[in-house]
Scaffold this motif. Structure first.
Motif, PDB file in Angstrom:
ATOM      1  N   THR A  23      44.669  39.195  40.857  1.00 41.12           N
ATOM      2  CA  THR A  23      44.669  38.259  39.885  1.00 41.12           C
ATOM      3  C   THR A  23      45.691  38.194  38.807  1.00 41.12           C
ATOM      4  O   THR A  23      46.608  37.413  38.673  1.00 41.12           O
ATOM      5  CB  THR A  23      43.116  38.575  38.908  1.00 41.12           C
ATOM      6  N   ASN A  24      45.853  39.542  38.019  1.00 41.96           N
ATOM      7  CA  ASN A  24      47.048  39.486  37.315  1.00 41.96           C
ATOM      8  C   ASN A  24      48.472  39.464  37.822  1.00 41.96           C
ATOM      9  O   ASN A  24      49.161  38.795  37.185  1.00 41.96           O
ATOM     10  CB  ASN A  24      46.936  41.134  36.578  1.00 41.96           C
ATOM     11  N   ALA A  25      48.457  40.029  38.998  1.00 36.90           N
ATOM     12  CA  ALA A  25      49.757  40.159  39.714  1.00 36.90           C
ATOM     13  C   ALA A  25      50.342  38.676  40.115  1.00 36.90           C
ATOM     14  O   ALA A  25      51.135  38.273  39.915  1.00 36.90           O
ATOM     15  CB  ALA A  25      49.917  40.872  40.847  1.00 36.90           C
ATOM     16  N   TRP A  26      48.932  37.790  40.428  1.00 35.30           N
ATOM     17  CA  TRP A  26      49.380  36.406  41.136  1.00 35.30           C
ATOM     18  C   TRP A  26      49.677  35.414  39.840  1.00 35.30           C
ATOM     19  O   TRP A  26      50.574  34.578  40.072  1.00 35.30           O
ATOM     20  CB  TRP A  26      48.171  36.027  41.732  1.00 35.30           C
ATOM     21  N   GLN A  27      49.254  35.840  38.743  1.00 37.90           N
ATOM     22  CA  GLN A  27      49.263  34.865  37.471  1.00 37.90           C
ATOM     23  C   GLN A  27      50.810  35.109  37.046  1.00 37.90           C
ATOM     24  O   GLN A  27      51.343  34.216  36.625  1.00 37.90           O
ATOM     25  CB  GLN A  27      48.073  34.962  36.633  1.00 37.90           C
TER      26      GLN A  27
END
Length: 305
Positions: A23-27
């Motif tokens: 989630t964080n890495a992708w965003q």
């Protein structure tokens, strides 16, 4: 919440189970990159696949997955290091329209010239390990099918992948049948284990990969199985670009070239080819490039993400 990769082993040691949800890495990766929905989906699926595969490399280095296309997408590149740092980007052809319902084949393989490339690149060339590159045709309707074929034909590992991605999350599940069982009884047991787990995993829906946390997902699929859990690993987005690196590049171009750009545009605008992060240098910034070493500059945002 930290993005994590998790790995399990069946009790008979015959099948590897791996899962990741980002989630964080992708965003963070999408913060400066804006693609059509179908392109973003393909990129996200390849990101999850790269994490799942890179976790098993046996050296300090990186796994690079490339899709080279002859359609609207010219190139998709994802790199995942052995410590599970990722970066990814896509390059679109300006003269091609991206269809809203674009698929792997229609976006990358319209004339049958698309290629899938796997690169294993060790950090230390002194170890005697040379970079490995495998090139295969783009056969399959999905990223998962292409990678399953690659693992089966090139690595001789029976592998199943389930991948999903949207603008908030990307996730994946990998099952891999491990070699090493020699006795007929062991082979029979491992075959039964493989068949059972793949049948359970085929019930998985894309929205479950995106909406459920990894613990809930594994429990929902394999609650009757005895799985040996490895220590989870954190996954982060990392692109090494920063303001100082860009300043060094501009300094190398020379004062005459920079003055020419300033006279034409008023400032120098640089965008990282890999993560899309923009860097602006006005006339004062550019003048300071040639007054003090680029590494001594402190103006602007010099953070690495």
């Amino acid at each position: 919440m930290t993005d994590q990769f998790k790995k399990y082993l069946t009790s008979d040691h015959s099948t590897r189970v791996q899962v990741v949800k980002l989630t964080n890495a992708w965003q963070t990766g999408l913060a400066h990159q804006h693609f059509p929905v179908c392109v973003q989906k393909l990129l996200g699926e390849l990101v999850s696949a790269a994490v799942l595969l890179a976790s098993n490399i046996k050296f300090d280095g990186s796994l690079v997955l490339q899709l080279q296309g002859d359609g609207p997408i010219a190139l998709i590149v994802v790199e995942c290091t052995s410590d599970l740092s990722i970066r990814a980007t896509a390059t679109l052809r300006e003269d091609h329209k991206v269809p809203e319902d674009g698929t792997l084949q229609s976006l990358l393989n319209t004339r049958g010239e698309g290629r899938f490339i796997v690169v294993l690149d060790p950090n230390s060339k002194e170890s005697g390990m040379a970079p490995y590159q495998g090139v295969v045709p783009l056969e399959g309707d999905t990223v998962a099918q292409v990678l399953e074929s690659y693992m089966r034909d090139s690595e001789q590992l029976e592998t199943r992948l389930w991948l999903a991605s949207d603008n908030e999350h990307t996730g994946g599940l990998l099952l891999q049948r491990l070699p090493g069982q020699s006795a007929s009884e062991s082979l029979e047991v491992s075959a039964e284990t493989w068949s059972r787990l793949t049948q359970l995993a085929t019930t998985l829906k894309p929205n479950e990969l995106l909406e459920l946390d990894t613990d809930t997902l594994i429990h929902r699929l394999f609650w009757q199985e005895t799985l040996l859990a490895y220590e989870p690993q954190d996954v982060r987005w990392h692109c090494p670009c920063n303001r100082e690196r860009v300043a060094g590049m501009l300094h190398a171009l020379g004062r005459d070239e920079i003055d020419s750009i300033l006279s034409e545009r008023g400032n120098v605008h640089i965008v990282c080819n890999f993560c899309g992060k923009p860097y602006e240098f006005d006339a004062i910034d550019c003048a300071s490039l040639f007054i003090e070493p680029p590494g001594a500059m402190h103006g602007g945002d010099d953070s690495v993400h």
